[in-house]
Design a protein around this motif. Structure first.
Motif, PDB file in Angstrom:
ATOM      1  N   GLN A  37      -5.202 -48.735  47.545  1.00 18.38           N
ATOM      2  CA  GLN A  37      -5.717 -49.598  48.606  1.00 18.38           C
ATOM      3  C   GLN A  37      -5.360 -49.070  49.992  1.00 18.38           C
ATOM      4  N   THR A  41      -8.738 -49.275  52.491  1.00 15.62           N
ATOM      5  CA  THR A  41      -8.767 -50.522  53.240  1.00 15.62           C
ATOM      6  C   THR A  41      -9.050 -50.232  54.703  1.00 15.62           C
ATOM      7  N   SER A  43      -8.772 -50.325  58.600  1.00 15.28           N
ATOM      8  CA  SER A  43      -7.609 -50.515  59.459  1.00 15.28           C
ATOM      9  C   SER A  43      -7.899 -49.993  60.857  1.00 15.28           C
TER      10      SER A  43
END
Length: 100
Positions: A37, A41, A43
Motif C-alpha cells: 500500500q 496509495t 500521497s
C-alpha cells in the motif's frame, strides 16, 4: 501467482512497468499489505506526490490482453524534494497482477 494459490503465504505479486525509464521496471513480491500500500496509495508532501491514474489504461494503449486474474493499476509520480533539480522526476508506474 499460480505457485502461491494453494499456500498459506499470500504475497502480492506484481509486474511493475516504469515510464519513461523502463530500465527500472521489475517483478515484485510484496510480503506485507502495508508495504504494498505504501507504493500504490495517493500521497502529497513537500518532496513530491503520487496519484492514481483513472482515465487511462497502459494495457489498452499498448494493445495488451491481460489474463482474467491479472489487474492493472497506474500511479503518477512527481519527486521534487531535492535541492538538485537533476534529481527531480516525473513518471508513471503501472502495476500488473494482484493489484486490487
Amino acid at each position: 501467482m499460480k505457485a502461491t494459490a494453494d499456500s498459506d503465504f499470500k504475497p502480492r505479486i506484481t509486474a511493475v512497468i516504469c515510464l519513461p525509464d523502463m530500465f527500472t521496471s521489475e517483478i515484485c513480491l510484496y510480503r506485507s499489505e502495508e508495504y504494498y500500500q505504501s507504493f500504490v496509495t495517493e500521497s502529497r508532501s513537500e518532496k513530491g506526490a503520487s496519484a492514481l491514474i483513472k482515465d487511462r489504461s497502459l494495457a489498452a494503449e499498448w494493445g495488451l490482453i491481460l489474463p482474467a486474474n491479472v489487474q492493472e493499476l497506474g500511479i503518477t509520480l512527481e519527486e521534487s524534494g531535492s535541492e538538485d533539480r537533476d534529481e527531480w522526476f516525473t513518471g508513471e508506474r503501472w502495476y500488473y497482477g494482484q493489484v486490487l
